[in-house]
Write a protein that holds these residues in place. Structure first.
Motif, PDB file in Angstrom:
ATOM      1  N   ASP A   1      10.257  22.563  68.390  1.00  0.00           N
ATOM      2  CA  ASP A   1       8.962  23.213  68.193  1.00  0.00           C
ATOM      3  C   ASP A   1       8.529  23.111  66.740  1.00  0.00           C
ATOM      4  N   ASN A   2       7.583  22.224  66.470  1.00  0.00           N
ATOM      5  CA  ASN A   2       7.088  22.019  65.109  1.00  0.00           C
ATOM      6  C   ASN A   2       5.741  22.686  64.865  1.00  0.00           C
ATOM      7  N   THR A   3       5.330  23.614  65.712  1.00  0.00           N
ATOM      8  CA  THR A   3       4.048  24.272  65.523  1.00  0.00           C
ATOM      9  C   THR A   3       3.917  24.793  64.100  1.00  0.00           C
ATOM     10  N   PRO A   4       2.929  24.324  63.334  1.00  0.00           N
ATOM     11  CA  PRO A   4       2.791  24.804  61.950  1.00  0.00           C
ATOM     12  C   PRO A   4       2.693  26.324  61.902  1.00  0.00           C
ATOM     13  N   ASP A   5       3.426  26.926  60.973  1.00  0.00           N
ATOM     14  CA  ASP A   5       3.580  28.372  60.962  1.00  0.00           C
ATOM     15  C   ASP A   5       3.644  28.848  59.517  1.00  0.00           C
ATOM     16  N   GLY A   6       2.712  29.708  59.141  1.00  0.00           N
ATOM     17  CA  GLY A   6       2.638  30.198  57.777  1.00  0.00           C
ATOM     18  C   GLY A   6       3.445  31.443  57.502  1.00  0.00           C
ATOM     19  N   ARG A   7       4.188  31.925  58.489  1.00  0.00           N
ATOM     20  CA  ARG A   7       5.018  33.114  58.264  1.00  0.00           C
ATOM     21  C   ARG A   7       6.204  32.786  57.360  1.00  0.00           C
ATOM     22  N   PRO A   8       6.878  33.803  56.807  1.00  0.00           N
ATOM     23  CA  PRO A   8       8.088  33.556  56.017  1.00  0.00           C
ATOM     24  C   PRO A   8       9.170  32.851  56.840  1.00  0.00           C
ATOM     25  N   TRP A   9      10.064  32.155  56.145  1.00  0.00           N
ATOM     26  CA  TRP A   9      11.080  31.344  56.814  1.00  0.00           C
ATOM     27  C   TRP A   9      11.949  32.121  57.793  1.00  0.00           C
ATOM     28  N   PRO A  10      12.440  33.323  57.487  1.00  0.00           N
ATOM     29  CA  PRO A  10      13.356  33.973  58.426  1.00  0.00           C
ATOM     30  C   PRO A  10      12.775  34.136  59.828  1.00  0.00           C
ATOM     31  N   ALA A  11      11.540  34.626  59.935  1.00  0.00           N
ATOM     32  CA  ALA A  11      10.931  34.800  61.255  1.00  0.00           C
ATOM     33  C   ALA A  11      10.714  33.457  61.939  1.00  0.00           C
ATOM     34  N   TRP A  12      10.268  32.456  61.168  1.00  0.00           N
ATOM     35  CA  TRP A  12      10.057  31.120  61.734  1.00  0.00           C
ATOM     36  C   TRP A  12      11.365  30.539  62.262  1.00  0.00           C
ATOM     37  N   TYR A  13      12.424  30.639  61.475  1.00  0.00           N
ATOM     38  CA  TYR A  13      13.719  30.065  61.863  1.00  0.00           C
ATOM     39  C   TYR A  13      14.255  30.741  63.119  1.00  0.00           C
ATOM     40  N   ALA A  14      14.167  32.055  63.178  1.00  0.00           N
ATOM     41  CA  ALA A  14      14.663  32.765  64.354  1.00  0.00           C
ATOM     42  C   ALA A  14      13.875  32.386  65.611  1.00  0.00           C
ATOM     43  N   GLU A  15      12.540  32.315  65.481  1.00  0.00           N
ATOM     44  CA  GLU A  15      11.699  32.084  66.661  1.00  0.00           C
ATOM     45  C   GLU A  15      11.623  30.619  67.064  1.00  0.00           C
ATOM     46  N   ARG A  16      11.557  29.705  66.096  1.00  0.00           N
ATOM     47  CA  ARG A  16      11.316  28.286  66.405  1.00  0.00           C
ATOM     48  C   ARG A  16      12.583  27.451  66.476  1.00  0.00           C
ATOM     49  N   ARG A  17      13.684  27.928  65.880  1.00  0.00           N
ATOM     50  CA  ARG A  17      14.895  27.116  65.842  1.00  0.00           C
ATOM     51  C   ARG A  17      16.076  27.768  66.556  1.00  0.00           C
ATOM     52  N   LEU A  18      16.282  29.069  66.412  1.00  0.00           N
ATOM     53  CA  LEU A  18      17.440  29.699  67.033  1.00  0.00           C
ATOM     54  C   LEU A  18      17.179  30.092  68.483  1.00  0.00           C
ATOM     55  N   GLU A  19      16.133  30.849  68.715  1.00  0.00           N
ATOM     56  CA  GLU A  19      15.910  31.405  70.056  1.00  0.00           C
ATOM     57  C   GLU A  19      15.755  30.330  71.142  1.00  0.00           C
TER      58      GLU A  19
END
Length: 278
Positions: free
Chosen positions: A126-144
């Motif tokens: 999931d490469n959807t561009p996301d302007g949120r801070p890295w921790p939330a992005w990493y948890a939602e787009r890479r871990l979950e």
């Protein structure tokens, strides 16, 4: 022949190099004197488009970016220059550290993710561009997403352990950093040593955290890694505590391996999750 049509020149010889995931690998000698590497499959439009886009995008970080040029790509194949490999050397490792640092801090993207559909191996990323801070992005787009994919190979306790990391990630992630252009799948097999330098191949490129690439290099062992890291840290000093965050950044590739290869990576995943939590 499709390759001739794609390149606009004759093909004099083709050597089969085996296969990887769902594609075949070949070395081709062209009528114009060039040698090229060809990755092909019946229908891998998304995978090949993502790899070509990623290599070109990484190359936009600045001069000397350690990635090969893309010769050509379509929905069935990706063509790169043939690169002659050589034993890893300390000199090449030092250069790689400097060039990787320049890649990470040069021409940074504005957000995490990328403007194309991503893949890691042949799994969607999931490469959807996301302007949120890295921790939330990493948890939602890479871990979950990969925890869901790999859950059938894990116990309920294993899943809950990774979920604890996700819940505490704001605390675990360290000080904020802006996005970097990262390779995204930088295990040792994707570092091609060519003599005086090393080039990075097979990217899952996107805007991410620069510590992720370094953690991936450590996951399965990269030659002369201490030299790479020393040169990197001299060129672009890393934030305090970065070594303690290596397991956190390794969770995503380990979840990918659990999803692809099953329970043989479970113990490594659990160890990294526990280390992430301290």
């Amino acid at each position: 022949m499709r390759l001739e049509r794609l390149l606009g020149t004759g093909v004099e010889d083709v050597h089969d190099l085996g296969s990887s995931h769902s594609w075949t690998l070949r070395r081709a000698s062209l009528a114009d004197g060039r040698e090229v590497f060809v990755k092909a499959a019946r229908d891998q439009a998304g995978v090949f488009a993502a790899e070509a886009a990623g290599l070109r995008w990484l190359g936009e970080a600045g001069p000397g970016t350690p990635v090969p040029d893309v010769v050509a790509a379509d929905e069935h194949m990706l063509v790169l220059p043939w690169l002659h490999s050589a034993p890893p050397s300390r000199e090449a490792a030092e250069r790689l550290g400097r060039e990787l640092a320049a890649l990470h801090i040069g021409n940074r993207p504005d957000v995490y993710g990328a403007p194309w559909d991503g893949f890691i191996a042949d799994l969607p990323l999931d490469n959807t561009p996301d302007g949120r801070p890295w921790p939330a992005w990493y948890a939602e787009r890479r871990l979950e997403p990969f925890l869901r994919l790999g859950a059938r190979h894990l116990s309920t306790g294993d899943v809950r352990l990774v979920e604890r990391v996700m819940a505490d990630i704001e605390t675990l992630a360290g000080q904020p950093e802006p996005p970097s252009r990262i390779h995204g799948d930088l295990w040792s097999g994707n570092v091609l040593w060519t003599g005086d330098r090393a080039l990075l191949i097979d990217p899952a490129a996107h805007g991410g955290h620069r510590e992720t690439d370094l953690a991936m290099m450590a996951l399965f062992g990269t030659p002369h890694l201490d030299t790479v890291l020393g040169a990197y840290d001299e060129a672009a000093p890393l934030a305090d505590g970065w070594r303690s965050r290596v397991p956190l950044h390794q969770l995503h590739p380990l979840l990918v391996h659990v999803a692809l290869f099953g329970g043989s990576y479970r113990a490594s995943l659990v160890e990294a999750a526990r280390a992430s939590l301290g």
